[in-house]
Scaffold this motif. Structure first.
Motif, PDB file in Angstrom:
ATOM      1  N   TYR A   1      21.385  -2.264 -55.009  1.00 27.34           N
ATOM      2  CA  TYR A   1      19.981  -2.118 -55.399  1.00 27.34           C
ATOM      3  C   TYR A   1      19.132  -3.309 -54.943  1.00 27.34           C
ATOM      4  O   TYR A   1      17.915  -3.205 -54.843  1.00 27.34           O
ATOM      5  N   LEU A   2      19.758  -4.448 -54.621  1.00 23.38           N
ATOM      6  CA  LEU A   2      19.023  -5.630 -54.174  1.00 23.38           C
ATOM      7  C   LEU A   2      18.628  -5.574 -52.697  1.00 23.38           C
ATOM      8  O   LEU A   2      17.726  -6.287 -52.275  1.00 23.38           O
ATOM      9  N   ALA A   3      19.283  -4.743 -51.904  1.00 19.36           N
ATOM     10  CA  ALA A   3      19.048  -4.710 -50.453  1.00 19.36           C
ATOM     11  C   ALA A   3      17.588  -4.426 -50.089  1.00 19.36           C
ATOM     12  O   ALA A   3      17.009  -5.159 -49.284  1.00 19.36           O
ATOM     13  N   PRO A   4      16.935  -3.398 -50.648  1.00 18.35           N
ATOM     14  CA  PRO A   4      15.530  -3.171 -50.279  1.00 18.35           C
ATOM     15  C   PRO A   4      14.619  -4.327 -50.686  1.00 18.35           C
ATOM     16  O   PRO A   4      13.694  -4.674 -49.959  1.00 18.35           O
ATOM     17  N   GLN A   5      14.900  -4.942 -51.836  1.00 21.37           N
ATOM     18  CA  GLN A   5      14.090  -6.068 -52.290  1.00 21.37           C
ATOM     19  C   GLN A   5      14.227  -7.257 -51.342  1.00 21.37           C
ATOM     20  O   GLN A   5      13.253  -7.938 -51.042  1.00 21.37           O
ATOM     21  N   ILE A   6      15.445  -7.517 -50.872  1.00 22.13           N
ATOM     22  CA  ILE A   6      15.679  -8.635 -49.947  1.00 22.13           C
ATOM     23  C   ILE A   6      14.952  -8.392 -48.640  1.00 22.13           C
ATOM     24  O   ILE A   6      14.309  -9.292 -48.097  1.00 22.13           O
ATOM     25  N   LEU A   7      15.019  -7.181 -48.119  1.00 23.05           N
ATOM     26  CA  LEU A   7      14.368  -6.885 -46.844  1.00 23.05           C
ATOM     27  C   LEU A   7      12.849  -6.928 -46.962  1.00 23.05           C
ATOM     28  O   LEU A   7      12.165  -7.330 -46.018  1.00 23.05           O
TER      29      LEU A   7
END
Length: 105
Positions: free
Chosen positions: A14-20
């Motif tokens: 779930y953190l991947a879109p936030q990081i990008l």
């Protein structure tokens, strides 16, 4: 991958879109040539293509995570992997994918 690694990675997905979205710089780029499947004349063939991997690192929710994006030349960029930060146990040399607090991991 072992089941424990799969769980650790999926738990952080779930953190991947936030990081990008929040990352403004690429931490690393790796270019290589790799055989990729490509459909030609109604059949699949393996073709040697240039592939680029882009690395983004961030700390969100007190978790350090690395996200890898893959781009095949002539194609679109897509999510490839998420890698949690782990430490190595000094006694036996194994990776520890948790912080030492099982109730919160």
């Amino acid at each position: 991958r072992p089941r424990s690694e799969q769980y650790a990675r999926l738990k952080l997905l779930y953190l991947a879109p936030q990081i990008l979205k929040s990352s403004h710089t690429v931490q690393g780029i790796w270019r290589t040539k790799h055989f990729e499947s490509q459909k030609t004349n109604s059949r699949w063939e393996r073709v040697l293509k240039e592939v680029s991997y882009y690395e983004f690192v961030a700390v969100l929710d007190s978790v350090r995570v690395k996200v890898i994006i893959k781009e095949v030349v002539g194609g679109e960029k897509h999510f490839w992997s998420i890698i949690p930060f782990w430490r190595v146990d000094t006694q036996n040399g194994r990776r520890l994918l948790h912080s030492g607090y099982p109730e919160s991991d």
